[in-house]
Write a protein that holds these residues in place. Structure first.
Motif, PDB file in Angstrom:
ATOM      1  N   ALA A  54       0.757  -1.507  -0.028  1.00 26.61           N
ATOM      2  CA  ALA A  54       0.071  -0.045  -0.194  1.00 26.61           C
ATOM      3  C   ALA A  54       0.748   1.324   0.151  1.00 26.61           C
ATOM      4  O   ALA A  54       0.470   2.510  -0.367  1.00 26.61           O
ATOM      5  CB  ALA A  54      -1.075   0.089   1.279  1.00 26.61           C
ATOM      6  N   ASP A  55       2.062   1.300   0.687  1.00 29.67           N
ATOM      7  CA  ASP A  55       2.888   2.253   0.599  1.00 29.67           C
ATOM      8  C   ASP A  55       3.324   2.852  -0.984  1.00 29.67           C
ATOM      9  O   ASP A  55       3.509   3.935  -1.044  1.00 29.67           O
ATOM     10  CB  ASP A  55       4.279   1.882   1.243  1.00 29.67           C
ATOM     11  CG  ASP A  55       3.868   1.919   2.771  1.00 29.67           C
ATOM     12  OD1 ASP A  55       3.133   2.771   3.200  1.00 29.67           O
ATOM     13  OD2 ASP A  55       4.769   1.405   3.568  1.00 29.67           O
ATOM     14  N   TYR A 106       1.585   1.641  -3.654  1.00 30.81           N
ATOM     15  CA  TYR A 106       0.645   1.239  -4.994  1.00 30.81           C
ATOM     16  C   TYR A 106      -1.132   1.768  -4.328  1.00 30.81           C
ATOM     17  O   TYR A 106      -1.446   1.238  -3.517  1.00 30.81           O
ATOM     18  CB  TYR A 106       0.418  -0.245  -5.261  1.00 30.81           C
ATOM     19  CG  TYR A 106      -0.542  -0.723  -6.364  1.00 30.81           C
ATOM     20  CD1 TYR A 106       0.018  -0.465  -7.378  1.00 30.81           C
ATOM     21  CD2 TYR A 106      -1.631  -1.220  -5.936  1.00 30.81           C
ATOM     22  CE1 TYR A 106      -0.833  -1.073  -8.538  1.00 30.81           C
ATOM     23  CE2 TYR A 106      -2.488  -1.750  -6.954  1.00 30.81           C
ATOM     24  CZ  TYR A 106      -2.022  -1.625  -8.303  1.00 30.81           C
ATOM     25  OH  TYR A 106      -3.102  -2.037  -9.368  1.00 30.81           O
ATOM     26  N   ALA A 107      -1.464   2.787  -5.052  1.00 33.55           N
ATOM     27  CA  ALA A 107      -2.631   3.303  -4.589  1.00 33.55           C
ATOM     28  C   ALA A 107      -3.783   2.635  -5.112  1.00 33.55           C
ATOM     29  O   ALA A 107      -4.744   2.584  -4.260  1.00 33.55           O
ATOM     30  CB  ALA A 107      -2.594   4.809  -5.035  1.00 33.55           C
ATOM     31  N   HIS A 150      -2.164   1.903   6.963  1.00 30.82           N
ATOM     32  CA  HIS A 150      -1.905   2.660   5.510  1.00 30.82           C
ATOM     33  C   HIS A 150      -2.952   2.219   4.610  1.00 30.82           C
ATOM     34  O   HIS A 150      -3.260   3.100   3.669  1.00 30.82           O
ATOM     35  CB  HIS A 150      -0.506   2.285   5.050  1.00 30.82           C
ATOM     36  CG  HIS A 150       0.383   3.241   5.810  1.00 30.82           C
ATOM     37  ND1 HIS A 150       1.770   2.548   5.951  1.00 30.82           N
ATOM     38  CD2 HIS A 150       0.297   3.871   6.910  1.00 30.82           C
ATOM     39  CE1 HIS A 150       2.213   3.339   6.741  1.00 30.82           C
ATOM     40  NE2 HIS A 150       1.639   4.150   7.226  1.00 30.82           N
ATOM     41  N   HIS A 151      -3.178   0.975   4.426  1.00 27.87           N
ATOM     42  CA  HIS A 151      -4.194   0.431   3.207  1.00 27.87           C
ATOM     43  C   HIS A 151      -5.411   0.710   3.560  1.00 27.87           C
ATOM     44  O   HIS A 151      -5.979   0.827   4.685  1.00 27.87           O
ATOM     45  CB  HIS A 151      -3.891  -1.010   2.938  1.00 27.87           C
ATOM     46  CG  HIS A 151      -4.097  -2.214   4.123  1.00 27.87           C
ATOM     47  ND1 HIS A 151      -3.271  -2.244   5.127  1.00 27.87           N
ATOM     48  CD2 HIS A 151      -5.323  -2.728   4.401  1.00 27.87           C
ATOM     49  CE1 HIS A 151      -4.144  -3.256   5.970  1.00 27.87           C
ATOM     50  NE2 HIS A 151      -5.144  -3.513   5.562  1.00 27.87           N
ATOM     51  N   CYS A 152      -6.127   1.150   2.615  1.00 29.23           N
ATOM     52  CA  CYS A 152      -7.537   1.301   2.525  1.00 29.23           C
ATOM     53  C   CYS A 152      -8.495   0.212   2.811  1.00 29.23           C
ATOM     54  O   CYS A 152      -8.363  -0.757   2.062  1.00 29.23           O
ATOM     55  CB  CYS A 152      -7.907   2.175   1.192  1.00 29.23           C
ATOM     56  SG  CYS A 152      -9.875   2.771   1.382  1.00 29.23           S
ATOM     57  N   ARG A 183      -9.737   5.877  -6.154  1.00 30.59           N
ATOM     58  CA  ARG A 183      -8.354   5.803  -5.989  1.00 30.59           C
ATOM     59  C   ARG A 183      -7.663   5.703  -7.440  1.00 30.59           C
ATOM     60  O   ARG A 183      -6.676   6.179  -7.653  1.00 30.59           O
ATOM     61  CB  ARG A 183      -8.010   4.659  -5.102  1.00 30.59           C
ATOM     62  CG  ARG A 183      -8.349   4.855  -3.669  1.00 30.59           C
ATOM     63  CD  ARG A 183      -8.102   3.578  -2.857  1.00 30.59           C
ATOM     64  NE  ARG A 183      -6.501   3.775  -2.448  1.00 30.59           N
ATOM     65  CZ  ARG A 183      -6.235   4.281  -1.350  1.00 30.59           C
ATOM     66  NH1 ARG A 183      -7.002   5.061  -0.739  1.00 30.59           N
ATOM     67  NH2 ARG A 183      -4.835   4.135  -1.211  1.00 30.59           N
ATOM     68  N   THR A 194      -7.322  10.530  -2.718  1.00 28.53           N
ATOM     69  CA  THR A 194      -7.079   9.582  -1.358  1.00 28.53           C
ATOM     70  C   THR A 194      -8.110   9.430  -0.798  1.00 28.53           C
ATOM     71  O   THR A 194      -8.933  10.340  -0.390  1.00 28.53           O
ATOM     72  CB  THR A 194      -6.103  10.733  -0.716  1.00 28.53           C
ATOM     73  OG1 THR A 194      -4.763  10.809  -1.612  1.00 28.53           O
ATOM     74  CG2 THR A 194      -5.676  10.128   0.537  1.00 28.53           C
TER      75      THR A 194
END
Length: 340
Positions: free
Chosen positions: A150-151, A153-154, A167-169, A319, A324
């Motif tokens: 996730a850091d 790759y959006a 961090h990950h959605c 995304r 964001t």
């Protein structure tokens, strides 16, 4: 200079990753000059690429920049390798996802992975060039792997449990609150010696147990007995039979981590002559169609799977458009039927 045979062994990013001792995703980000890869690692990878005469396939890179109109859906089974995609929960969520993605003009590419045998499962999928974004169904025991990806790759959204600071959605139910609702119902129905049926190495299940334990503690009850149980049907049935035989005399309320486990438990309780809800109270989780079809019908904690599928697709598309997004945590709901 390396000999020609050695050079020929490095044809892909995966080959280079193996030599460098990192994941293919790290190699891809390093060669793209991404700052997320630390300088020392990036320089090491660049040096190895020069040494082996490796150049990323420019045509493949071009394809990755094009829209494929395909969304990858991946199910990691780190905590229960024998679980099947035919599991009622997976099939229900996948059905809603397919409907939503089709409505938005996307096809779906499905993968089931066992991380023990494929540690780079997520990096390889998102770097394949075959998908525009990815939905991960369940965190399993792969929270750190998902966080790492996730850091950099959006376009990724995960069905799972939300933890402060991650961090990950995520889209998912408030599992801890759901556990509280389950325990409250069991206690209100007269149960005082509770057990939890499930494998707590799965993050969502651990949160459900934690919520139930909060309520048990608040009511002065003894610690909830954990009965580790796999989700693959053949193992679950044997394990539940053993649990019921060993503990039915010392517990009077069971909170099952899923409706599937609850239905199997109900069958086993009946076979061992234990009446529900007279002798044993039982609460499930999910509110799958099977919950209305058991005899007696299952009291359960409902998570809105259809709304969750809509949320997964909506957040992923946003995304992909460069937004964001925050995680979506849905409220659970107790569905009162006849087992508690």
């Amino acid at each position: 200079m390396p000999d020609r045979d050695n050079r020929n062994t490095v044809r892909t990013i995966t080959d280079l990753a193996r030599i460098a001792g990192v994941s293919p995703g790290t190699v891809s980000r390093a060669l793209a000059g991404k700052s997320l890869v630390n300088v020392q690692t990036r320089e090491k990878i660049e040096a190895l690429a020069r040494e082996h005469g490796f150049r990323p396939n420019q045509m493949a890179s071009g394809l990755r920049r094009q829209k494929t109109d395909v969304i990858g859906v991946v199910i990691p089974l780190g905590h229960d390798k024998r679980q099947q995609i035919s599991d009622s929960f997976f099939m229900t969520l996948l059905g809603h996802l397919a409907d939503e993605l089709t409505r938005e003009g996307y096809d779906l590419m499905l993968r089931r992975v066992v991380p023990d045998t494929d540690p780079d499962w997520l990096d390889r999928f998102i770097g394949s060039g075959m998908i525009d974004g990815v939905i991960v169904i369940g965190q399993s025991d792969q929270f750190d792997r998902i966080e790492d990806v996730a850091d950099g790759y959006a376009p990724m959204v995960v069905w799972g449990n939300h933890s402060e600071g991650q961090h990950h959605c995520v889209v998912g139910t408030d599992n801890r609150l759901g556990g509280k609702l389950a325990a409250q119902r069991l206690i209100a129905a007269g149960a005082t010696r509770l057990a939890f049926l499930g494998d707590t190495t799965a993050i969502e299940f651990a949160a459900r147990l934690a919520g139930a334990q909060d309520i048990a503690t608040r009511n002065g009850l003894p610690p909830i007995l954990t009965l580790p149980t796999h989700l693959s049907p053949e193992r679950a049935s044997m394990e539940i039979a053993r649990h019921v035989a060993e503990h039915s005399g010392s517990i009077d309320g069971i909170f099952a981590a899923t409706d599937t486990l609850a239905a199997l438990c109900l069958t086993e309780l009946r076979s061992q002559g234990i009446a529900v809800p007279t002798d044993m109270k039982l609460v499930g989780f999910d509110d799958l169609p099977i919950a209305r079809q058991t005899v007696p019908p299952l009291t359960t904690v409902r998570q809105d799977i259809a709304a969750g599928a809509c949320g997964l697709v909506d957040l992923l598309l946003r995304r992909l458009a460069g937004e964001t997004t925050e995680s979506l945590v849905m409220p659970p709901e107790l569905v009162l039927r006849e087992t508690a």
